[in-house]
Every structure is written in structure tokens, then in C-alpha cells.
Design a protein around this motif. Structure first.
Motif, PDB file in Angstrom:
ATOM      1  N   LYS A  68       0.845  -1.190   0.000  1.00 36.43           N
ATOM      2  CA  LYS A  68       0.000   0.000   0.000  1.00 36.43           C
ATOM      3  C   LYS A  68       0.884   1.244   0.000  1.00 36.43           C
ATOM      4  O   LYS A  68       1.844   1.329   0.734  1.00 36.43           O
ATOM      5  N   GLY A  69       0.530   2.195  -0.832  1.00 34.83           N
ATOM      6  CA  GLY A  69       1.252   3.459  -0.854  1.00 34.83           C
ATOM      7  C   GLY A  69       2.619   3.389  -1.497  1.00 34.83           C
ATOM      8  O   GLY A  69       3.441   4.277  -1.309  1.00 34.83           O
ATOM      9  N   ILE A  70       2.883   2.335  -2.261  1.00 42.60           N
ATOM     10  CA  ILE A  70       4.200   2.143  -2.876  1.00 42.60           C
ATOM     11  C   ILE A  70       4.031   1.982  -4.383  1.00 42.60           C
ATOM     12  O   ILE A  70       3.254   1.154  -4.840  1.00 42.60           O
ATOM     13  N   ASP A  71       4.773   2.780  -5.140  1.00 39.62           N
ATOM     14  CA  ASP A  71       4.825   2.643  -6.595  1.00 39.62           C
ATOM     15  C   ASP A  71       6.278   2.395  -6.979  1.00 39.62           C
ATOM     16  O   ASP A  71       7.162   3.155  -6.586  1.00 39.62           O
ATOM     17  N   VAL A  72       6.513   1.346  -7.747  1.00 38.68           N
ATOM     18  CA  VAL A  72       7.864   0.983  -8.172  1.00 38.68           C
ATOM     19  C   VAL A  72       7.895   0.908  -9.688  1.00 38.68           C
ATOM     20  O   VAL A  72       7.010   0.323 -10.304  1.00 38.68           O
ATOM     21  N   ASP A  73       8.930   1.495 -10.274  1.00 38.92           N
ATOM     22  CA  ASP A  73       9.140   1.415 -11.716  1.00 38.92           C
ATOM     23  C   ASP A  73      10.588   1.001 -11.947  1.00 38.92           C
ATOM     24  O   ASP A  73      11.509   1.741 -11.589  1.00 38.92           O
ATOM     25  N   VAL A  74      10.780  -0.200 -12.501  1.00 42.87           N
ATOM     26  CA  VAL A  74      12.126  -0.711 -12.761  1.00 42.87           C
ATOM     27  C   VAL A  74      12.351  -0.736 -14.264  1.00 42.87           C
ATOM     28  O   VAL A  74      11.601  -1.362 -15.002  1.00 42.87           O
ATOM     29  N   LYS A  75      13.395  -0.031 -14.699  1.00 47.18           N
ATOM     30  CA  LYS A  75      13.796  -0.016 -16.110  1.00 47.18           C
ATOM     31  C   LYS A  75      15.313  -0.122 -16.177  1.00 47.18           C
ATOM     32  O   LYS A  75      16.017   0.611 -15.491  1.00 47.18           O
ATOM     33  N   ASP A  76      15.803  -1.024 -16.996  1.00 49.79           N
ATOM     34  CA  ASP A  76      17.245  -1.192 -17.211  1.00 49.79           C
ATOM     35  C   ASP A  76      18.003  -1.372 -15.901  1.00 49.79           C
ATOM     36  O   ASP A  76      19.035  -0.748 -15.665  1.00 49.79           O
ATOM     37  N   ASP A  77      17.492  -2.219 -15.018  1.00 52.10           N
ATOM     38  CA  ASP A  77      18.120  -2.511 -13.717  1.00 52.10           C
ATOM     39  C   ASP A  77      18.302  -1.280 -12.843  1.00 52.10           C
ATOM     40  O   ASP A  77      19.236  -1.198 -12.050  1.00 52.10           O
ATOM     41  N   GLN A  78      17.415  -0.300 -13.000  1.00 52.41           N
ATOM     42  CA  GLN A  78      17.392   0.871 -12.132  1.00 52.41           C
ATOM     43  C   GLN A  78      15.956   1.114 -11.702  1.00 52.41           C
ATOM     44  O   GLN A  78      15.031   1.019 -12.515  1.00 52.41           O
ATOM     45  N   ALA A  79      15.773   1.427 -10.424  1.00 55.61           N
ATOM     46  CA  ALA A  79      14.430   1.578  -9.876  1.00 55.61           C
ATOM     47  C   ALA A  79      14.142   3.010  -9.467  1.00 55.61           C
ATOM     48  O   ALA A  79      15.003   3.694  -8.919  1.00 55.61           O
ATOM     49  N   SER A  80      12.925   3.425  -9.745  1.00 57.21           N
ATOM     50  CA  SER A  80      12.375   4.668  -9.222  1.00 57.21           C
ATOM     51  C   SER A  80      11.227   4.268  -8.303  1.00 57.21           C
ATOM     52  O   SER A  80      10.360   3.484  -8.699  1.00 57.21           O
ATOM     53  N   ILE A  81      11.235   4.798  -7.102  1.00 60.74           N
ATOM     54  CA  ILE A  81      10.262   4.393  -6.092  1.00 60.74           C
ATOM     55  C   ILE A  81       9.570   5.627  -5.545  1.00 60.74           C
ATOM     56  O   ILE A  81      10.208   6.643  -5.271  1.00 60.74           O
ATOM     57  N   GLN A  82       8.234   5.534  -5.399  1.00 60.03           N
ATOM     58  CA  GLN A  82       7.456   6.596  -4.769  1.00 60.03           C
ATOM     59  C   GLN A  82       6.714   6.002  -3.581  1.00 60.03           C
ATOM     60  O   GLN A  82       6.121   4.927  -3.685  1.00 60.03           O
ATOM     61  N   LEU A  83       6.760   6.692  -2.460  1.00 55.90           N
ATOM     62  CA  LEU A  83       6.115   6.236  -1.229  1.00 55.90           C
ATOM     63  C   LEU A  83       5.186   7.322  -0.704  1.00 55.90           C
ATOM     64  O   LEU A  83       5.535   8.509  -0.723  1.00 55.90           O
ATOM     65  N   ARG A  84       4.026   6.912  -0.222  1.00 56.37           N
ATOM     66  CA  ARG A  84       3.101   7.823   0.447  1.00 56.37           C
ATOM     67  C   ARG A  84       2.953   7.319   1.880  1.00 56.37           C
ATOM     68  O   ARG A  84       2.546   6.172   2.090  1.00 56.37           O
ATOM     69  N   ILE A  85       3.333   8.174   2.836  1.00 50.11           N
ATOM     70  CA  ILE A  85       3.387   7.723   4.226  1.00 50.11           C
ATOM     71  C   ILE A  85       2.631   8.658   5.156  1.00 50.11           C
ATOM     72  O   ILE A  85       2.388   9.823   4.839  1.00 50.11           O
ATOM     73  N   ASN A  86       2.275   8.104   6.317  1.00 48.97           N
ATOM     74  CA  ASN A  86       1.776   8.882   7.445  1.00 48.97           C
ATOM     75  C   ASN A  86       2.847   8.797   8.525  1.00 48.97           C
ATOM     76  O   ASN A  86       3.349   7.708   8.824  1.00 48.97           O
TER      77      ASN A  86
END
Length: 132
Positions: A68-86
Motif C-alpha cells: 500500500k502506498g508504494i509505486d515501483v518502476d524498474v527499467k534497465d536494472d534501475q528503480a524509481s520508487i514513490q512512497l506515500r506515508i503517514n
């Protein structure tokens, strides 16, 4: 008497073994999301992950509660991560977010070998601790 003739020592040449390509390795975004969720749970000051209504329904149906609240995008063995937290009230938000970024980066890179090039943290709420 015999004479000892010194021999010149020649360093042996090191030949590095060639890497053998056995096949492709793919780690799904869901696996990376679970690792991120576990790292987030281990970070002090975070009360919960936050989701939008449609994301919450979709992830509760699919059983992806840690994601929950986690978006992961992996391209070419590199990750971009977005987190929504309280964040729990009383904690310094910037320190909690920096610790979260560090924990997530370490966990993902050590467990998967995928480089994390970006971790965006969105603080969407503050929660009060329950009084007992």
C-alpha cells in the motif's frame, strides 16, 4: 664447491574467468514493492503507508497489503520508487524520510542488485499515538 645461480622470479599471469551467461533474470515490481514495504515497516516514525481509495481497494482484493502506498518502476536494472506515508506525531519528518530513503535503498540494492536511482517520499498525513 658449487655456485648458486639466482633465478629471476616471474610473476604468474592472472587470467580472469569469463562470465557465463545462463539466461536473463527478471525481478518483478511486486517483489521490489514487498521489499520496500518491509523496509518501511522497520523505519521508526512511520505510522502507516497511505493509499488512495481505488488503490486501497485493488490492493486489498489482491492481498498486497505490504505494498500500500508504494509505486515501483524498474527499467534497465534501475528503480524509481514513490512512497506515500503517514508520520507519527512528534517525529521529525525530514529525519524519518531520510531514514526511510536509506533503509529502502539498502534493502532493495542488497537483495536484488537493482540500483535505486530515485526515492520520492510524500508525507500525506500525521497520526497521533493512541493513549492507553
Amino acid at each position: 664447491m658449487s655456485e648458486i645461480i639466482p633465478k629471476e622470479y616471474i610473476e604468474p599471469e592472472y587470467i580472469e574467468p569469463q562470465a557465463v551467461q545462463m539466461g536473463a533474470i527478471h525481478i518483478s515490481n511486486d517483489v521490489v514493492s514487498k521489499i520496500v514495504g518491509i523496509a518501511a515497516q522497520a523505519t521508526s516514525g512511520i505510522s502507516s503507508m497511505s493509499v488512495g481509495l481505488t488503490e486501497g481497494i485493488a490492493k486489498s482484493i489482491s492481498g498486497k497489503s505490504l505494498q500500500k502506498g508504494i509505486d515501483v518502476d524498474v527499467k534497465d536494472d534501475q528503480a524509481s520508487i514513490q512512497l506515500r506515508i503517514n508520520v507519527q506525531y512528534g517525529f521529525k519528518m525530514h529525519q524519518v524520510c531520510k531514514e526511510l530513503q536509506h533503509n529502502v535503498q539498502q534493502a532493495v540494492e542488497q537483495m536484488t542488485g537493482i540500483l535505486v536511482n530515485e526515492i520520492k517520499v510524500h508525507v500525506v498525513g500525521v497520526s497521533m499515538q493512541e493513549q492507553v
